[in-house]
Scaffold this motif. Structure first.
Motif: not given
Length: 395
Positions: A164-168, A174-177, A328-331
């Motif tokens: 979960k921590n890694e996902q966050m 990703e949001k910053l990018r 993760e890739l399905l975004t």
């Protein structure tokens, strides 16, 4: 009428009395011996030997052996005195003999009952001890198994928290990018509009002065903006998804003479893995998907399909990991990848439930239901998981 045996012989020392009774040719299997502290009897039809001893003996420590045409008694004295004779003075009294015979028989029966009772008591104690030992062993095994299960739960919980921590962290990156890309695009757009306004001012000045000049005028067009509200438009997300799909089609070039051209094609390997899965050869399917991932690590279908294989062979941690990578890739989440996202959520939820992490499993099933709201099978599975959670909570 039985014939009384008189030709016996006896001897003694300080501790023992030895008595020999001849069998007179009678077979040993027809000899019946009875003894007590004061009374001896040897019956071998048609002969009989009865003896009322001069003094009582220790019947428990005494022995009688049959063989070589005689019965040999070895009687242990209760004291070390010498006997003047073998038989008591009352041996000739029939009434006394009868009384002693009955007393000896009664004592023998009582002693036999006590031995049987002691034997049964010892047997019960032994069984009770065995049952207690078995219960202790079972309790030890239960504690050991519970300890192992708790260790697995703790390990799974720690791994889930880490995941979960890694996902966050990845989501924040990703949001910053995306914000950085948006900032760059806005900056380029503002620069283009500024140059366009500058060109318009120059053209106005030239028109007002009436001067015609030869030259090249660069014309730039601003992108057309539709009046659809941002909260209702999915065009940016769809464009980003199409961009990611185009990137995922780029195949890593691998120089390996042992591989055929087909084996270097991740799409062919995906279809081969699907064929293995359909035939029940799950390990071969995993190998095919893994090789395809090495060629192209950005195809979400490879991870999702490999998660399904891991579920079949009960590698639940691997199944959850592959499902997470697929999600993760399905975004971003768009309609074009809705079905794939639904499958990935269901597979990860199934893996969590098999690991007895029902709360996490329910979260994935609810996420799948948000995508496919009319799926009755998903709704039934989610209700079943809720029931398990409620049962564990009440117990």
């Amino acid at each position: 009428m039985p014939i009384a045996v008189k030709d016996y012989s006896w001897d003694q020392n300080e501790k023992l009395v030895y008595l020999t009774v001849p069998l007179k040719g009678v077979k040993t299997n027809k000899v019946d011996i009875f003894s007590s502290e004061e009374y001896l009897k040897v019956s071998y039809p048609p002969y009989i030997f009865e003896c009322l001893l001069h003094q009582p003996v220790d019947d428990e420590a005494s022995t009688a052996q049959v063989g070589n045409g005689a019965v040999v008694f070895k009687l242990k004295k209760t004291d070390s005195s010498q006997w003047p004779q073998l038989q008591s003075d009352d041996a000739g009294n029939k009434e006394v003999m009868k009384q002693k015979r009955e007393e000896a028989l009664e004592k023998s029966q009582t002693r036999a009952k006590e031995k049987q009772k002691a034997k049964e008591e010892k047997k019960r104690e032994t069984e009770k001890y065995s049952i207690n030992q078995m219960m202790q062993i079972e309790e030890t095994d239960r504690e050991r198994i519970e300890h192992l299960k708790q260790s697995e739960r703790n390990k799974a919980t720690e791994e889930l928290e880490q995941w979960k921590n890694e996902q966050m962290k990845q989501a924040e990156q990703e949001k910053l990018r995306l914000l950085q890309e948006k900032y760059k695009e806005d900056k380029i757009h503002r620069k283009a509009k500024k140059e366009e306004h500058k060109d318009e001012e120059i053209q106005d000045d030239m028109f007002r002065s009436g001067v015609r000049q030869n030259g090249h005028i660069e014309v730039k067009f601003t992108p057309r903006v539709f009046p659809t509200p941002v909260r209702e438009s999915t065009t940016p997300l769809e464009d980003e998804w199409l961009k990611k799909q185009a990137e995922s089609r780029r195949v890593v070039e691998i120089e390996d003479k042992d591989l055929s051209e087909q084996e270097k094609n991740p799409v062919w390997l995906r279809d081969k893995g699907n064929s293995f899965f359909a035939s029940g050869d799950y390990q071969s399917a995993i190998n095919a998907y893994s090789h395809a991932i090495r060629l192209n690590p950005k195809m979400p279908a490879l991870y999702s399909n490999r998660a399904a294989c891991h579920l079949k062979i009960r590698n639940f941690f691997k199944a959850a990991e592959d499902s997470s990578k697929a999600l993760e890739l399905l975004t971003p989440a768009v309609q074009q990848n809705a079905a794939s996202r639904c499958k990935a959520h269901v597979r990860r939820g199934t893996a969590f439930c098999e690991l007895e992490m029902y709360v996490e499993g329910l979260m994935d099933y609810e996420a799948a239901l948000k995508i496919d709201r009319n799926n009755e099978k998903l709704q039934q599975d989610a209700d079943r998981i809720r029931h398990i959670i409620q049962t564990e909570t009440t117990s």
